[in-house]
Design a protein around this motif. Sequence first.
Motif, PDB file in Angstrom:
ATOM      1  N   GLU A 178       0.834  -1.203   0.000  1.00 57.70           N
ATOM      2  CA  GLU A 178       0.000   0.000   0.000  1.00 57.70           C
ATOM      3  C   GLU A 178       0.870   1.256   0.000  1.00 57.70           C
ATOM      4  O   GLU A 178       0.547   2.253  -0.640  1.00 57.70           O
ATOM      5  N   LEU A 179       1.999   1.175   0.691  1.00 59.33           N
ATOM      6  CA  LEU A 179       2.923   2.308   0.699  1.00 59.33           C
ATOM      7  C   LEU A 179       3.502   2.550  -0.690  1.00 59.33           C
ATOM      8  O   LEU A 179       3.708   3.699  -1.092  1.00 59.33           O
ATOM      9  N   VAL A 180       3.767   1.486  -1.411  1.00 60.85           N
ATOM     10  CA  VAL A 180       4.267   1.618  -2.785  1.00 60.85           C
ATOM     11  C   VAL A 180       3.211   2.302  -3.660  1.00 60.85           C
ATOM     12  O   VAL A 180       3.534   3.174  -4.481  1.00 60.85           O
ATOM     13  N   LYS A 181       1.942   1.939  -3.464  1.00 65.33           N
ATOM     14  CA  LYS A 181       0.858   2.583  -4.221  1.00 65.33           C
ATOM     15  C   LYS A 181       0.790   4.078  -3.902  1.00 65.33           C
ATOM     16  O   LYS A 181       0.609   4.909  -4.801  1.00 65.33           O
ATOM     17  N   ILE A 182       0.936   4.408  -2.619  1.00 58.26           N
ATOM     18  CA  ILE A 182       0.924   5.812  -2.210  1.00 58.26           C
ATOM     19  C   ILE A 182       2.087   6.551  -2.861  1.00 58.26           C
ATOM     20  O   ILE A 182       1.935   7.656  -3.393  1.00 58.26           O
ATOM     21  N   TYR A 183       3.257   5.945  -2.813  1.00 63.10           N
ATOM     22  CA  TYR A 183       4.460   6.543  -3.396  1.00 63.10           C
ATOM     23  C   TYR A 183       4.255   6.829  -4.887  1.00 63.10           C
ATOM     24  O   TYR A 183       4.516   7.945  -5.360  1.00 63.10           O
ATOM     25  N   ASN A 195      -6.866   7.849   0.540  1.00 62.42           N
ATOM     26  CA  ASN A 195      -7.133   8.923   1.515  1.00 62.42           C
ATOM     27  C   ASN A 195      -5.889   9.634   2.065  1.00 62.42           C
ATOM     28  O   ASN A 195      -6.012  10.546   2.893  1.00 62.42           O
ATOM     29  N   TYR A 196      -4.696   9.257   1.638  1.00 61.91           N
ATOM     30  CA  TYR A 196      -3.487   9.842   2.244  1.00 61.91           C
ATOM     31  C   TYR A 196      -3.393  11.347   2.051  1.00 61.91           C
ATOM     32  O   TYR A 196      -2.807  12.053   2.870  1.00 61.91           O
ATOM     33  N   LYS A 197      -3.980  11.876   0.974  1.00 60.02           N
ATOM     34  CA  LYS A 197      -3.907  13.320   0.708  1.00 60.02           C
ATOM     35  C   LYS A 197      -4.624  14.127   1.779  1.00 60.02           C
ATOM     36  O   LYS A 197      -4.262  15.268   2.060  1.00 60.02           O
ATOM     37  N   GLU A 198      -5.662  13.543   2.363  1.00 55.94           N
ATOM     38  CA  GLU A 198      -6.384  14.225   3.433  1.00 55.94           C
ATOM     39  C   GLU A 198      -5.750  13.968   4.791  1.00 55.94           C
ATOM     40  O   GLU A 198      -5.839  14.810   5.689  1.00 55.94           O
ATOM     41  N   ILE A 199      -5.108  12.830   4.961  1.00 57.82           N
ATOM     42  CA  ILE A 199      -4.570  12.451   6.267  1.00 57.82           C
ATOM     43  C   ILE A 199      -3.228  13.119   6.544  1.00 57.82           C
ATOM     44  O   ILE A 199      -2.978  13.616   7.653  1.00 57.82           O
ATOM     45  N   VAL A 200      -2.337  13.141   5.559  1.00 55.47           N
ATOM     46  CA  VAL A 200      -1.027  13.784   5.727  1.00 55.47           C
ATOM     47  C   VAL A 200      -1.192  15.251   5.344  1.00 55.47           C
ATOM     48  O   VAL A 200      -1.329  15.586   4.169  1.00 55.47           O
ATOM     49  N   LYS A 208      -9.561  16.745  -2.166  1.00 53.39           N
ATOM     50  CA  LYS A 208      -9.258  17.647  -1.059  1.00 53.39           C
ATOM     51  C   LYS A 208      -7.904  17.323  -0.450  1.00 53.39           C
ATOM     52  O   LYS A 208      -7.543  16.166  -0.280  1.00 53.39           O
ATOM     53  N   LEU A 209      -7.152  18.372  -0.136  1.00 59.75           N
ATOM     54  CA  LEU A 209      -5.904  18.210   0.606  1.00 59.75           C
ATOM     55  C   LEU A 209      -5.688  19.444   1.466  1.00 59.75           C
ATOM     56  O   LEU A 209      -6.445  20.409   1.388  1.00 59.75           O
ATOM     57  N   TYR A 210      -4.662  19.386   2.305  1.00 53.45           N
ATOM     58  CA  TYR A 210      -4.394  20.492   3.223  1.00 53.45           C
ATOM     59  C   TYR A 210      -2.981  21.022   3.025  1.00 53.45           C
ATOM     60  O   TYR A 210      -2.075  20.304   2.600  1.00 53.45           O
TER      61      TYR A 210
END
Length: 256
Positions: A27-32, A92-97, A178-180
């Motif tokens: 999953e981390l590879v997918k995020i990367y 969802n990483y864009k909203e979490i980080v 959405k992101l922050y």
Amino acid sequence: MLDRESFFKKFSIEEKDFKSTGLDWNELVKIYDDYVTLIPSLEKLADEFTFKLIDTKTVHSVRRRVKKPAHLIEKIIRKGKKYVDRNISVENYKEIVTDLIGVRVLHLFKDDWIDIHNEILKYWEVAETPQINIRPGDYNMDLLKETLKDINCEVIVREHGYRSVHYLVQRETETGEKLYVEMQVRTVFEEAWSEIDHIIRYPYDVDNSVLNDYLSIFNRIVGSADEMGTFIKNLKPKVTENTVYADDRELDNKFK
């Protein structure tokens, strides 16, 4: 492609420590991979903050950065449980980080931030109440609350002396996700201390008592420098007025 072995070696991550986080490497590879494709649009967003704030009268300078892909993955692993509890994934990483984009707005005098605060709220939507981080003893708290009564900010006292005003700005990617953006507003003296503190302590020496003691002394010096800057700023009109008055009086005497 993100290679597991070389990545762990680069960031000194032990296999057993990674497994203890409960994270899924695939999953981390997918995020990367997803984040790599996102970076060009993040760079444009980051530039937007610079272009809109740099001409503000009280702004000294604006710094912006987009988090590097490897540093994103390292942070997720380092904060393991925090993100596992939120079921972090490529969706969802864009909203979490919240610090994929970081912006620092620097100013010279302590009270300059109020003008910058108003500019930020004029241009962007904040996702939470702005936080004013101060050091114990920086202000008379009753006086500070009176000063801020018409400004919606939360005051947080930081034992280690961290000073900065924080904003979490909500934005969207070019595809509507959405992101922050994390924004910090601080004086140039506070920036110098924070940069040195970060290099010396993070991420592995945050509890080193010897380093913390010396950095605390440095922090008090920085606070005094900011106070002196404000004092001189307030003093200048009085000194200038007296000087002009004295010069005019001397000139009048010459023509008597």
